[in-house]
Scaffold this motif. Structure first.
Motif, PDB file in Angstrom:
ATOM      1  N   TYR A   1       0.843  -1.202   0.000  1.00  0.00           N
ATOM      2  CA  TYR A   1       0.000   0.000   0.000  1.00  0.00           C
ATOM      3  C   TYR A   1       0.875   1.249   0.000  1.00  0.00           C
ATOM      4  O   TYR A   1       0.636   2.204  -0.751  1.00  0.00           O
ATOM      5  N   GLY A   2       1.910   1.244   0.845  1.00  0.00           N
ATOM      6  CA  GLY A   2       2.822   2.379   0.883  1.00  0.00           C
ATOM      7  C   GLY A   2       3.575   2.562  -0.421  1.00  0.00           C
ATOM      8  O   GLY A   2       3.750   3.687  -0.899  1.00  0.00           O
ATOM      9  N   LEU A   3       4.010   1.451  -1.025  1.00  0.00           N
ATOM     10  CA  LEU A   3       4.754   1.524  -2.287  1.00  0.00           C
ATOM     11  C   LEU A   3       3.879   2.036  -3.429  1.00  0.00           C
ATOM     12  O   LEU A   3       4.367   2.753  -4.312  1.00  0.00           O
ATOM     13  N   LEU A   4       2.606   1.692  -3.411  1.00  0.00           N
ATOM     14  CA  LEU A   4       1.701   2.190  -4.453  1.00  0.00           C
ATOM     15  C   LEU A   4       1.517   3.697  -4.326  1.00  0.00           C
ATOM     16  O   LEU A   4       1.392   4.401  -5.333  1.00  0.00           O
TER      17      LEU A   4
ATOM     18  N   ARG B   1      -6.445   8.535 -24.610  1.00  0.00           N
ATOM     19  CA  ARG B   1      -5.073   8.837 -25.013  1.00  0.00           C
ATOM     20  C   ARG B   1      -4.252   9.296 -23.818  1.00  0.00           C
ATOM     21  O   ARG B   1      -3.071   8.975 -23.697  1.00  0.00           O
ATOM     22  N   GLU B   2      -4.886  10.059 -22.909  1.00  0.00           N
ATOM     23  CA  GLU B   2      -4.185  10.502 -21.705  1.00  0.00           C
ATOM     24  C   GLU B   2      -3.810   9.307 -20.838  1.00  0.00           C
ATOM     25  O   GLU B   2      -2.723   9.247 -20.271  1.00  0.00           O
ATOM     26  N   TRP B   3      -4.721   8.336 -20.736  1.00  0.00           N
ATOM     27  CA  TRP B   3      -4.422   7.130 -19.965  1.00  0.00           C
ATOM     28  C   TRP B   3      -3.300   6.341 -20.619  1.00  0.00           C
ATOM     29  O   TRP B   3      -2.435   5.808 -19.945  1.00  0.00           O
ATOM     30  N   SER B   4      -3.338   6.243 -21.958  1.00  0.00           N
ATOM     31  CA  SER B   4      -2.322   5.474 -22.660  1.00  0.00           C
ATOM     32  C   SER B   4      -0.944   6.108 -22.524  1.00  0.00           C
ATOM     33  O   SER B   4       0.076   5.435 -22.582  1.00  0.00           O
ATOM     34  N   LYS B   5      -0.902   7.446 -22.331  1.00  0.00           N
ATOM     35  CA  LYS B   5       0.371   8.128 -22.157  1.00  0.00           C
ATOM     36  C   LYS B   5       0.958   7.887 -20.772  1.00  0.00           C
ATOM     37  O   LYS B   5       2.156   8.053 -20.563  1.00  0.00           O
ATOM     38  N   SER B   6       0.106   7.533 -19.833  1.00  0.00           N
ATOM     39  CA  SER B   6       0.570   7.275 -18.472  1.00  0.00           C
ATOM     40  C   SER B   6       1.054   5.837 -18.375  1.00  0.00           C
ATOM     41  O   SER B   6       0.278   4.917 -18.103  1.00  0.00           O
ATOM     42  N   SER B   7       2.340   5.648 -18.626  1.00  0.00           N
ATOM     43  CA  SER B   7       2.896   4.294 -18.609  1.00  0.00           C
ATOM     44  C   SER B   7       2.765   3.666 -17.228  1.00  0.00           C
ATOM     45  O   SER B   7       2.566   2.445 -17.116  1.00  0.00           O
ATOM     46  N   ALA B   8       2.852   4.493 -16.168  1.00  0.00           N
ATOM     47  CA  ALA B   8       2.727   3.965 -14.805  1.00  0.00           C
ATOM     48  C   ALA B   8       1.353   3.340 -14.590  1.00  0.00           C
ATOM     49  O   ALA B   8       1.229   2.262 -13.996  1.00  0.00           O
TER      50      ALA B   8
ATOM     51  N   ILE C   1      -0.717   2.131 -16.912  1.00  0.00           N
ATOM     52  CA  ILE C   1      -0.834   0.920 -17.731  1.00  0.00           C
ATOM     53  C   ILE C   1      -0.104  -0.246 -17.081  1.00  0.00           C
ATOM     54  O   ILE C   1      -0.633  -1.363 -16.984  1.00  0.00           O
ATOM     55  N   VAL C   2       1.126   0.009 -16.616  1.00  0.00           N
ATOM     56  CA  VAL C   2       1.899  -1.042 -15.937  1.00  0.00           C
ATOM     57  C   VAL C   2       1.163  -1.503 -14.688  1.00  0.00           C
ATOM     58  O   VAL C   2       1.082  -2.712 -14.409  1.00  0.00           O
ATOM     59  N   TYR C   3       0.621  -0.561 -13.949  1.00  0.00           N
ATOM     60  CA  TYR C   3      -0.120  -0.877 -12.720  1.00  0.00           C
ATOM     61  C   TYR C   3      -1.292  -1.803 -13.009  1.00  0.00           C
ATOM     62  O   TYR C   3      -1.469  -2.844 -12.345  1.00  0.00           O
ATOM     63  N   LEU C   4      -2.104  -1.468 -13.996  1.00  0.00           N
ATOM     64  CA  LEU C   4      -3.271  -2.281 -14.344  1.00  0.00           C
ATOM     65  C   LEU C   4      -2.859  -3.678 -14.785  1.00  0.00           C
ATOM     66  O   LEU C   4      -3.439  -4.682 -14.354  1.00  0.00           O
ATOM     67  N   ILE C   5      -1.858  -3.745 -15.646  1.00  0.00           N
ATOM     68  CA  ILE C   5      -1.416  -5.043 -16.175  1.00  0.00           C
ATOM     69  C   ILE C   5      -0.899  -5.930 -15.045  1.00  0.00           C
ATOM     70  O   ILE C   5      -1.276  -7.108 -14.927  1.00  0.00           O
ATOM     71  N   VAL C   6      -0.047  -5.378 -14.190  1.00  0.00           N
ATOM     72  CA  VAL C   6       0.558  -6.158 -13.112  1.00  0.00           C
ATOM     73  C   VAL C   6      -0.504  -6.632 -12.120  1.00  0.00           C
ATOM     74  O   VAL C   6      -0.541  -7.818 -11.756  1.00  0.00           O
ATOM     75  N   VAL C   7      -1.394  -5.733 -11.701  1.00  0.00           N
ATOM     76  CA  VAL C   7      -2.412  -6.109 -10.709  1.00  0.00           C
ATOM     77  C   VAL C   7      -3.368  -7.156 -11.275  1.00  0.00           C
ATOM     78  O   VAL C   7      -3.734  -8.109 -10.582  1.00  0.00           O
ATOM     79  N   ILE C   8      -3.772  -6.995 -12.524  1.00  0.00           N
ATOM     80  CA  ILE C   8      -4.682  -7.975 -13.135  1.00  0.00           C
ATOM     81  C   ILE C   8      -4.015  -9.337 -13.242  1.00  0.00           C
ATOM     82  O   ILE C   8      -4.624 -10.376 -12.922  1.00  0.00           O
ATOM     83  N   ILE C   9      -2.740  -9.354 -13.661  1.00  0.00           N
ATOM     84  CA  ILE C   9      -2.029 -10.634 -13.814  1.00  0.00           C
ATOM     85  C   ILE C   9      -1.844 -11.322 -12.472  1.00  0.00           C
ATOM     86  O   ILE C   9      -2.164 -12.509 -12.316  1.00  0.00           O
ATOM     87  N   VAL C  10      -1.342 -10.592 -11.465  1.00  0.00           N
ATOM     88  CA  VAL C  10      -1.118 -11.224 -10.154  1.00  0.00           C
ATOM     89  C   VAL C  10      -2.446 -11.589  -9.504  1.00  0.00           C
ATOM     90  O   VAL C  10      -2.533 -12.568  -8.753  1.00  0.00           O
ATOM     91  N   GLY C  11      -3.497 -10.817  -9.801  1.00  0.00           N
ATOM     92  CA  GLY C  11      -4.816 -11.154  -9.283  1.00  0.00           C
ATOM     93  C   GLY C  11      -5.321 -12.473  -9.829  1.00  0.00           C
ATOM     94  O   GLY C  11      -5.847 -13.313  -9.085  1.00  0.00           O
TER      95      GLY C  11
ATOM     96  N   THR D   1      12.115   4.723  -7.967  1.00  0.00           N
ATOM     97  CA  THR D   1      12.681   5.284  -9.193  1.00  0.00           C
ATOM     98  C   THR D   1      11.679   6.185  -9.902  1.00  0.00           C
ATOM     99  O   THR D   1      12.014   7.289 -10.354  1.00  0.00           O
ATOM    100  N   VAL D   2      10.438   5.714  -9.998  1.00  0.00           N
ATOM    101  CA  VAL D   2       9.385   6.514 -10.630  1.00  0.00           C
ATOM    102  C   VAL D   2       9.176   7.815  -9.864  1.00  0.00           C
ATOM    103  O   VAL D   2       9.036   8.886 -10.454  1.00  0.00           O
TER     104      VAL D   2
END
Length: 312
Positions: free
Chosen positions: A79-82, A204-211, A213-223, A303-304
């Motif tokens: 939670y803190g890292l997010l 397009r604004e969402w697609s520009k936010s790589s963070a 997109i990565v967040y959604l992909i990672v959470v969905i996969i680990v879920g 890093t982000v």
């Protein structure tokens, strides 16, 4: 080393997470700003930090009390890292308060599995969601989550289906009275507009936010992975995890709708995301692979944050 440290529930774990979160909060709020520190500014930020810290403690309490993770501190860590991964969430006061009340509602929703005092828990959860909507109007969508919980646990009791409406009327009357006394009654009428402006520009604004997109992909996969691994769990835990998944889905839709208005309340999705990430770490058997995943989970958000806040 990381897994063994946060694999326990010692107070030092929370002190470290809260201390680092305080540092990142202060940096996100004031770094590079010529801020004049007044007593009012300090007091308001202390209040915001207190709510953020209390949310962390609630996260820990909920996952332990409802046994949706094992006895460790990973949920608090994630939670803190997010929060660090999305620096904008630390500067979104409305998002912090909205998330706090949604987490309070989560506590009541997940405790429905005990099948005790169901009507009180449904009313309380609905009430906290409606209070959360005072910060983001679209948060009222979480009432759909309440109705799904009713359908899962006690759908035959007709009175349960009317409890969210009862909570809505109760909070509306109290809120209207308070704002009327303060001379700000128009706030309620102006706040709940439910503007929806979904268009190509927003996506397009969402697609520009790589963070994001990565967040959604990672959470969905680990879920998905953790849900498959937890398939042999008890029925109670599976039902809880399904409600956590619904919470994440509703939160993403609300974030999407609010983004169209220029807001970004992504913090409301952090609790379910932290639960999914914790369950994923728990199912990893190889110590080195687990350590590598935790190392990446810590280094990437920092890093982000550095690039978005300090080196911007």
């Amino acid at each position: 080393m990381i897994s063994s440290f946060f694999g326990k529930t010692k107070p030092i774990n929370y002190i470290i997470v809260l201390t680092l979160l305080l540092v990142f909060y202060g940096t996100a709020r004031f770094f590079g700003e010529n801020t004049l520190f007044t007593l009012g500014l300090v007091a308001s930020n202390i209040g915001i930090v207190a709510v953020l810290f209390f949310t962390i403690f609630l996260v820990n309490f909920i996952v332990k009390r409802n046994k949706i993770t094992k006895a460790n501190s990973f949920a608090v860590l994630f939670y803190g890292l997010l929060c660090v991964f999305f620096p904008a969430s630390l500067t979104d006061t409305n998002g912090i308060f909205c998330s706090f009340f949604i987490v309070l509602a989560t506590r009541k929703i997940l405790s429905l599995k005990s099948l005790k005092e169901i009507k009180y828990k449904i009313f309380d959860a609905s009430m906290w969601i409606i209070v959360a909507s005072l910060f983001y109007d679209w948060a009222l969508l979480y009432l759909v989550w309440v109705y799904i919980a009713i359908y899962i646990y006690e759908p035959k009791n007709i009175r349960n289906w009317f409890l969210p409406l009862s909570a809505l009327v109760t909070v509306a009357l109290i809120t209207s009275a308070v704002f009327a006394v303060l001379g700000k009654f128009n706030f309620v009428l102006q706040h709940y507009v439910f503007t929806l402006n979904i268009n190509a520009d927003m996506f397009r604004e969402w697609s520009k936010s790589s963070a994001t997109i990565v967040y959604l992909i990672v959470v969905i996969i680990v879920g998905i992975v953790s849900s498959v691994k937890l398939g042999k769990s008890g029925v109670g835990r599976l039902a809880s995890m399904r409600l956590v998944a619904v919470s994440f889905t509703v939160g993403i839709f609300i974030t999407l709708f609010e983004t169209s208005l220029g807001y970004f309340p992504i913090m409301i999705t952090f609790f379910p995301a932290a639960v999914f990430l914790t369950n994923y770490i728990e199912i990893l058997r190889k110590p080195r692979f687990k350590e590598l995943n935790l190392f990446i989970a810590i280094v990437v958000p920092i890093t982000v944050f550095v690039f978005k806040v300090i080196l911007k």
